[in-house]
Design a protein around this motif. Sequence first.
Motif, short mmCIF file in Angstrom:
data_model
loop_
_atom_site.label_atom_id
_atom_site.label_comp_id
_atom_site.label_asym_id
_atom_site.label_seq_id
_atom_site.Cartn_x
_atom_site.Cartn_y
_atom_site.Cartn_z
N ARG A 188 0.82 -1.22 0.00
CA ARG A 188 0.00 0.00 0.00
C ARG A 188 0.85 1.27 0.00
N LEU A 189 1.98 1.22 0.69
CA LEU A 189 2.85 2.40 0.79
C LEU A 189 3.71 2.62 -0.46
N ASN A 190 3.95 1.57 -1.24
CA ASN A 190 4.95 1.65 -2.30
C ASN A 190 4.45 1.38 -3.72
N VAL A 191 3.21 0.97 -3.85
CA VAL A 191 2.67 0.63 -5.17
C VAL A 191 1.54 1.59 -5.51
N GLY A 192 1.54 2.08 -6.74
CA GLY A 192 0.49 2.99 -7.19
C GLY A 192 -0.89 2.35 -7.10
N GLN A 193 -1.90 3.19 -7.02
CA GLN A 193 -3.26 2.72 -6.75
C GLN A 193 -3.78 1.73 -7.79
N GLN A 194 -3.58 2.00 -9.08
CA GLN A 194 -4.10 1.09 -10.10
C GLN A 194 -3.47 -0.30 -9.97
N LYS A 195 -2.17 -0.36 -9.81
CA LYS A 195 -1.50 -1.65 -9.68
C LYS A 195 -1.80 -2.29 -8.34
N LEU A 196 -1.92 -1.49 -7.29
CA LEU A 196 -2.29 -2.04 -5.99
C LEU A 196 -3.66 -2.69 -6.06
N ASP A 197 -4.60 -2.04 -6.72
CA ASP A 197 -5.94 -2.63 -6.87
C ASP A 197 -5.87 -3.98 -7.57
N VAL A 198 -5.04 -4.07 -8.60
CA VAL A 198 -4.90 -5.33 -9.35
C VAL A 198 -4.25 -6.40 -8.48
N VAL A 199 -3.25 -6.02 -7.71
CA VAL A 199 -2.60 -6.98 -6.80
C VAL A 199 -3.59 -7.47 -5.75
N MET A 200 -4.40 -6.57 -5.21
CA MET A 200 -5.39 -6.97 -4.21
C MET A 200 -6.44 -7.89 -4.83
N GLU A 201 -6.82 -7.62 -6.07
CA GLU A 201 -7.74 -8.52 -6.78
C GLU A 201 -7.10 -9.90 -6.95
N LEU A 202 -5.82 -9.93 -7.26
CA LEU A 202 -5.12 -11.20 -7.40
C LEU A 202 -5.10 -11.96 -6.08
N ILE A 203 -4.81 -11.28 -5.00
CA ILE A 203 -4.81 -11.93 -3.68
C ILE A 203 -6.17 -12.54 -3.40
N GLY A 204 -7.23 -11.80 -3.69
CA GLY A 204 -8.59 -12.33 -3.51
C GLY A 204 -8.84 -13.53 -4.39
N ALA A 205 -8.37 -13.48 -5.64
CA ALA A 205 -8.55 -14.60 -6.56
C ALA A 205 -7.81 -15.84 -6.08
N ILE A 206 -6.59 -15.66 -5.60
CA ILE A 206 -5.80 -16.80 -5.11
C ILE A 206 -6.52 -17.45 -3.93
N ARG A 207 -7.11 -16.66 -3.09
CA ARG A 207 -7.80 -17.20 -1.92
C ARG A 207 -9.20 -17.71 -2.24
N SER A 208 -9.67 -17.41 -3.44
CA SER A 208 -11.02 -17.82 -3.83
C SER A 208 -11.02 -19.13 -4.61
N SER A 209 -10.41 -19.12 -5.80
CA SER A 209 -10.42 -20.34 -6.61
C SER A 209 -9.40 -20.23 -7.74
N ARG A 210 -9.05 -21.36 -8.27
CA ARG A 210 -8.11 -21.39 -9.39
C ARG A 210 -8.72 -20.78 -10.64
#
Length: 112
Positions: free
Chosen positions: A59-81
């Motif tokens: 959150r401190l080091n990544v721009g908002q657009q890319k941070l949003d995408v990374v957070m979506e990825l984290i959610g996807a990894i924890r959700s399903s393949r």
Amino acid sequence: MTLTDLRGGFRDAEQRQRVQAMIAGRLAGDRAPQECRYLMRFWWQLSMPYREVSVEELRLNVGQQKLDVVMELIGAIRSSREEIDAWLAGAVQTFPVLQDHGFSATLDSHDD
């Protein structure tokens, strides 16, 4: 939120490597070195059982657009393949392949 559980969320090594390739090739550009450094730490986190990077550091080091995408990825990894596959397809549409500007500059200087 800890990120040490991410490596177990992938279908197989190939799916994890595709995600890592997406991060390295489309998100972690060399024009923003601090952001790149933390995205690459996240890249490592996808394979490691120990803490390589925290959500707060992202959150401190990544721009908002890319941070949003990374957070979506984290959610996807924890959700399903399948969600990971959908994330990959969306990221391909959103982020072009990065050009390594340092490498390009090196090539340009040898053209003289």
